[in-house]
Structures are given as structure tokens and as C-alpha cells.
Design a protein around this motif. Structure first.
Motif, PDB file in Angstrom:
ATOM      1  N   ALA A  24      30.134-107.926 -23.784  1.00 16.05           N
ATOM      2  CA  ALA A  24      31.431-107.334 -24.099  1.00 16.05           C
ATOM      3  C   ALA A  24      31.622-107.243 -25.611  1.00 16.05           C
ATOM      4  O   ALA A  24      32.147-106.248 -26.123  1.00 16.05           O
ATOM      5  CB  ALA A  24      32.563-108.153 -23.467  1.00 16.05           C
ATOM      6  N   TRP A  25      31.203-108.265 -26.320  1.00 16.28           N
ATOM      7  CA  TRP A  25      31.335-108.293 -27.770  1.00 16.28           C
ATOM      8  C   TRP A  25      30.543-107.163 -28.405  1.00 16.28           C
ATOM      9  O   TRP A  25      31.014-106.497 -29.323  1.00 16.28           O
ATOM     10  CB  TRP A  25      30.874-109.661 -28.280  1.00 16.28           C
ATOM     11  N   LEU A  26      29.349-106.914 -27.888  1.00 10.56           N
ATOM     12  CA  LEU A  26      28.549-105.796 -28.397  1.00 10.56           C
ATOM     13  C   LEU A  26      29.183-104.459 -28.035  1.00 10.56           C
ATOM     14  O   LEU A  26      29.224-103.534 -28.850  1.00 10.56           O
ATOM     15  CB  LEU A  26      27.129-105.873 -27.836  1.00 10.56           C
ATOM     16  N   LEU A  27      29.669-104.345 -26.815  1.00 10.80           N
ATOM     17  CA  LEU A  27      30.297-103.098 -26.380  1.00 10.80           C
ATOM     18  C   LEU A  27      31.531-102.761 -27.204  1.00 10.80           C
ATOM     19  O   LEU A  27      31.787-101.599 -27.508  1.00 10.80           O
ATOM     20  CB  LEU A  27      30.678-103.178 -24.900  1.00 10.80           C
ATOM     21  N   THR A  28      32.302-103.766 -27.570  1.00 10.34           N
ATOM     22  CA  THR A  28      33.554-103.532 -28.297  1.00 10.34           C
ATOM     23  C   THR A  28      33.360-103.474 -29.800  1.00 10.34           C
ATOM     24  O   THR A  28      34.330-103.322 -30.541  1.00 10.34           O
ATOM     25  CB  THR A  28      34.592-104.621 -27.981  1.00 10.34           C
ATOM     26  N   GLY A  29      32.143-103.625 -30.253  1.00  9.01           N
ATOM     27  CA  GLY A  29      31.906-103.581 -31.688  1.00  9.01           C
ATOM     28  C   GLY A  29      32.380-104.835 -32.397  1.00  9.01           C
ATOM     29  O   GLY A  29      32.731-104.797 -33.570  1.00  9.01           O
ATOM     30  N   GLY A  30      32.414-105.951 -31.694  1.00  8.43           N
ATOM     31  CA  GLY A  30      32.784-107.221 -32.309  1.00  8.43           C
ATOM     32  C   GLY A  30      34.243-107.603 -32.173  1.00  8.43           C
ATOM     33  O   GLY A  30      34.696-108.562 -32.796  1.00  8.43           O
ATOM     34  N   ASP A  31      34.991-106.905 -31.361  1.00  9.31           N
ATOM     35  CA  ASP A  31      36.402-107.228 -31.150  1.00  9.31           C
ATOM     36  C   ASP A  31      36.491-108.416 -30.181  1.00  9.31           C
ATOM     37  O   ASP A  31      36.354-108.256 -28.971  1.00  9.31           O
ATOM     38  CB  ASP A  31      37.129-106.008 -30.583  1.00  9.31           C
ATOM     39  N   THR A  32      36.743-109.598 -30.730  1.00  7.76           N
ATOM     40  CA  THR A  32      36.728-110.810 -29.909  1.00  7.76           C
ATOM     41  C   THR A  32      37.835-110.815 -28.861  1.00  7.76           C
ATOM     42  O   THR A  32      37.609-111.258 -27.735  1.00  7.76           O
ATOM     43  CB  THR A  32      36.841-112.068 -30.785  1.00  7.76           C
ATOM     44  N   HIS A  33      38.998-110.322 -29.228  1.00 12.61           N
ATOM     45  CA  HIS A  33      40.123-110.343 -28.288  1.00 12.61           C
ATOM     46  C   HIS A  33      39.892-109.388 -27.116  1.00 12.61           C
ATOM     47  O   HIS A  33      40.118-109.752 -25.961  1.00 12.61           O
ATOM     48  CB  HIS A  33      41.427-110.023 -29.007  1.00 12.61           C
ATOM     49  N   LEU A  34      39.463-108.178 -27.428  1.00 10.48           N
ATOM     50  CA  LEU A  34      39.183-107.215 -26.362  1.00 10.48           C
ATOM     51  C   LEU A  34      38.016-107.700 -25.503  1.00 10.48           C
ATOM     52  O   LEU A  34      38.030-107.541 -24.282  1.00 10.48           O
ATOM     53  CB  LEU A  34      38.883-105.829 -26.938  1.00 10.48           C
ATOM     54  N   SER A  35      37.022-108.327 -26.132  1.00 16.74           N
ATOM     55  CA  SER A  35      35.881-108.873 -25.375  1.00 16.74           C
ATOM     56  C   SER A  35      36.364-109.903 -24.362  1.00 16.74           C
ATOM     57  O   SER A  35      35.937-109.896 -23.207  1.00 16.74           O
ATOM     58  CB  SER A  35      34.868-109.518 -26.322  1.00 16.74           C
ATOM     59  N   GLU A  36      37.231-110.786 -24.798  1.00  9.66           N
ATOM     60  CA  GLU A  36      37.776-111.800 -23.884  1.00  9.66           C
ATOM     61  C   GLU A  36      38.549-111.143 -22.747  1.00  9.66           C
ATOM     62  O   GLU A  36      38.442-111.560 -21.593  1.00  9.66           O
ATOM     63  CB  GLU A  36      38.669-112.766 -24.650  1.00  9.66           C
ATOM     64  N   ASP A  37      39.338-110.119 -23.079  1.00  9.24           N
ATOM     65  CA  ASP A  37      40.095-109.408 -22.042  1.00  9.24           C
ATOM     66  C   ASP A  37      39.164-108.739 -21.031  1.00  9.24           C
ATOM     67  O   ASP A  37      39.420-108.785 -19.819  1.00  9.24           O
ATOM     68  CB  ASP A  37      41.008-108.350 -22.670  1.00  9.24           C
ATOM     69  N   LEU A  38      38.106-108.124 -21.522  1.00 12.76           N
ATOM     70  CA  LEU A  38      37.161-107.452 -20.617  1.00 12.76           C
ATOM     71  C   LEU A  38      36.461-108.452 -19.702  1.00 12.76           C
ATOM     72  O   LEU A  38      36.275-108.181 -18.510  1.00 12.76           O
ATOM     73  CB  LEU A  38      36.126-106.665 -21.420  1.00 12.76           C
ATOM     74  N   VAL A  39      36.085-109.600 -20.251  1.00 10.36           N
ATOM     75  CA  VAL A  39      35.437-110.625 -19.424  1.00 10.36           C
ATOM     76  C   VAL A  39      36.410-111.140 -18.373  1.00 10.36           C
ATOM     77  O   VAL A  39      36.051-111.308 -17.201  1.00 10.36           O
ATOM     78  CB  VAL A  39      34.886-111.776 -20.292  1.00 10.36           C
ATOM     79  N   GLN A  40      37.658-111.368 -18.776  1.00 10.43           N
ATOM     80  CA  GLN A  40      38.658-111.850 -17.822  1.00 10.43           C
ATOM     81  C   GLN A  40      38.876-110.836 -16.702  1.00 10.43           C
ATOM     82  O   GLN A  40      38.922-111.201 -15.525  1.00 10.43           O
ATOM     83  CB  GLN A  40      39.983-112.119 -18.549  1.00 10.43           C
ATOM     84  N   GLU A  41      38.960-109.563 -17.067  1.00 10.66           N
ATOM     85  CA  GLU A  41      39.141-108.509 -16.062  1.00 10.66           C
ATOM     86  C   GLU A  41      37.917-108.437 -15.142  1.00 10.66           C
ATOM     87  O   GLU A  41      38.054-108.298 -13.923  1.00 10.66           O
ATOM     88  CB  GLU A  41      39.355-107.154 -16.749  1.00 10.66           C
ATOM     89  N   THR A  42      36.737-108.553 -15.717  1.00 12.05           N
ATOM     90  CA  THR A  42      35.504-108.526 -14.925  1.00 12.05           C
ATOM     91  C   THR A  42      35.474-109.682 -13.935  1.00 12.05           C
ATOM     92  O   THR A  42      35.177-109.494 -12.750  1.00 12.05           O
ATOM     93  CB  THR A  42      34.264-108.584 -15.849  1.00 12.05           C
ATOM     94  N   LEU A  43      35.784-110.879 -14.408  1.00 13.65           N
ATOM     95  CA  LEU A  43      35.773-112.049 -13.521  1.00 13.65           C
ATOM     96  C   LEU A  43      36.853-111.948 -12.448  1.00 13.65           C
ATOM     97  O   LEU A  43      36.640-112.385 -11.313  1.00 13.65           O
ATOM     98  CB  LEU A  43      35.907-113.334 -14.334  1.00 13.65           C
TER      99      LEU A  43
END
Length: 177
Positions: A24-43
Motif C-alpha cells: 500500500a505504501w508503494l502504491l500510494t507513493g509513500g502516503d502513510t495515512h492512506l496506506s493504513e486506510d487501504l490496509v484497514q479497508e482490505t482487512l
């Protein structure tokens, strides 16, 4: 969901969260907050599917990566024009960024590649992350992106060309001589 299924899901989520976050971090270009949101949504989505029977998933780890990429692409389609941009400043105190490849590599290379990836179109970024970070085959990438193998080959070639163009002269400086 039965107690045994819940326990199995929790074990799965604990084992896969770090890997999902890195992708997620790579996909978002290093956006830690969006990465966390994407992982939470995925889980969250995985939990719903898990409740229907994890034995039907086949390969839950690969399915979770597919859900993550599709969630990222869906988010990119929905987002407004007012978005946050990457800066040269480090993230907020306490936020750690994952280290690609385990952490002993060249920091400048990782940062430069991350910024170049961030300037690519979301689908181009998704193809490169799946193909080269997740080490998926063309067919697996096509399935994850609901596309054809030919389209993935074409997009991969074009995305690599765009990435090289983004790196420009920096690409020669990044390769050790």
C-alpha cells in the motif's frame, strides 16, 4: 463467524498486515495515512469474505493483495482534485516508513524511486508494484487487475518507459558503477 474461523482470520491478518502495508505504501507513493486506510479497508473486506469460508479462498494472501490493489484503484477513481502531495519533509513524528528490500539498500535510491512511482498513473503504479515488488506473473497481475495478459504486458512496458522518463538523468546516477 465461528470461533475457529475468527481465530484463523486474526492469525492471517497479523501475518499479512506488514506485507499489505508495504504494498500500500508503494502504491500510494509513500502516503502513510492512506496506506493504513487501504490496509484497514482490505482487512475489513477480507473479514467479510473469511466469514463465508476461508477454505473457498484458495490462496488468501494473494486474494488480499488483489483486494488491496483494487481498493487502491477504486480510491484513486473516487478521490477529489484537492489531495495531499508528497514533500521532502519526513512524516510526522512516530510514523515509520517501511524499508523496501529489508533495509540495507541505498536510501537515496529508494526515495528517488518512490517519488518517481508517485508521479505515475495509479494503474501504472499498480502494475509495477504487482509485477516487480510482489513478483507476480503477468497472468496473476492480469487477474488482480481484472485485465488481460496482453494489456498487462503493454501497460508494464509503458509504465517502465514512463518511470525511466520520470527518473531522467537521475537513473544513471542511481546505478552503482
Amino acid at each position: 463467524m465461528r470461533q475457529a474461523q475468527t481465530k484463523a482470520y486474526i492469525e492471517f491478518a497479523q501475518a499479512r498486515t506488514r506485507s499489505l502495508y508495504r504494498s500500500a505504501w508503494l502504491l500510494t507513493g509513500g502516503d502513510t495515512h492512506l496506506s493504513e486506510d487501504l490496509v484497514q479497508e482490505t482487512l475489513s473486506r477480507m473479514y467479510v469474505v473469511w466469514g463465508r469460508g476461508s477454505d473457498k479462498l484458495g490462496n488468501p494472501a494473494a486474494y488480499a493483495q488483489t483486494v488491496l490493489v483494487r481498493t487502491f484503484l477504486m480510491h484513486r477513481r473516487r478521490r477529489s482534485t484537492a489531495t495531499e502531495r508528497l514533500t521532502a519533509e519526513p512524516p510526522e513524528y512516530g510514523q515509520q516508513q517501511p524499508r523496501a528490500g529489508g533495509g540495507t539498500g541505498d536510501v537515496a535510491l529508494r526515495v528517488t524511486l518512490l517519488h518517481a512511482l508517485g508521479r505515475l498513473a495509479p494503474k501504472d503504479r499498480a502494475v509495477l508494484v504487482l509485477r516487480y515488488w510482489e513478483d507476480r506473473s503477468v497472468e496473476e497481475t492480469a487477474q488482480a487487475l481484472n485485465s488481460t495478459s496482453g494489456a498487462i504486458r503493454t501497460r508494464t512496458a509503458r509504465a517502465l518507459h514512463r518511470l525511466r522518463a520520470e527518473l531522467g538523468e537521475q537513473a544513471a546516477d542511481l546505478v552503482p558503477h
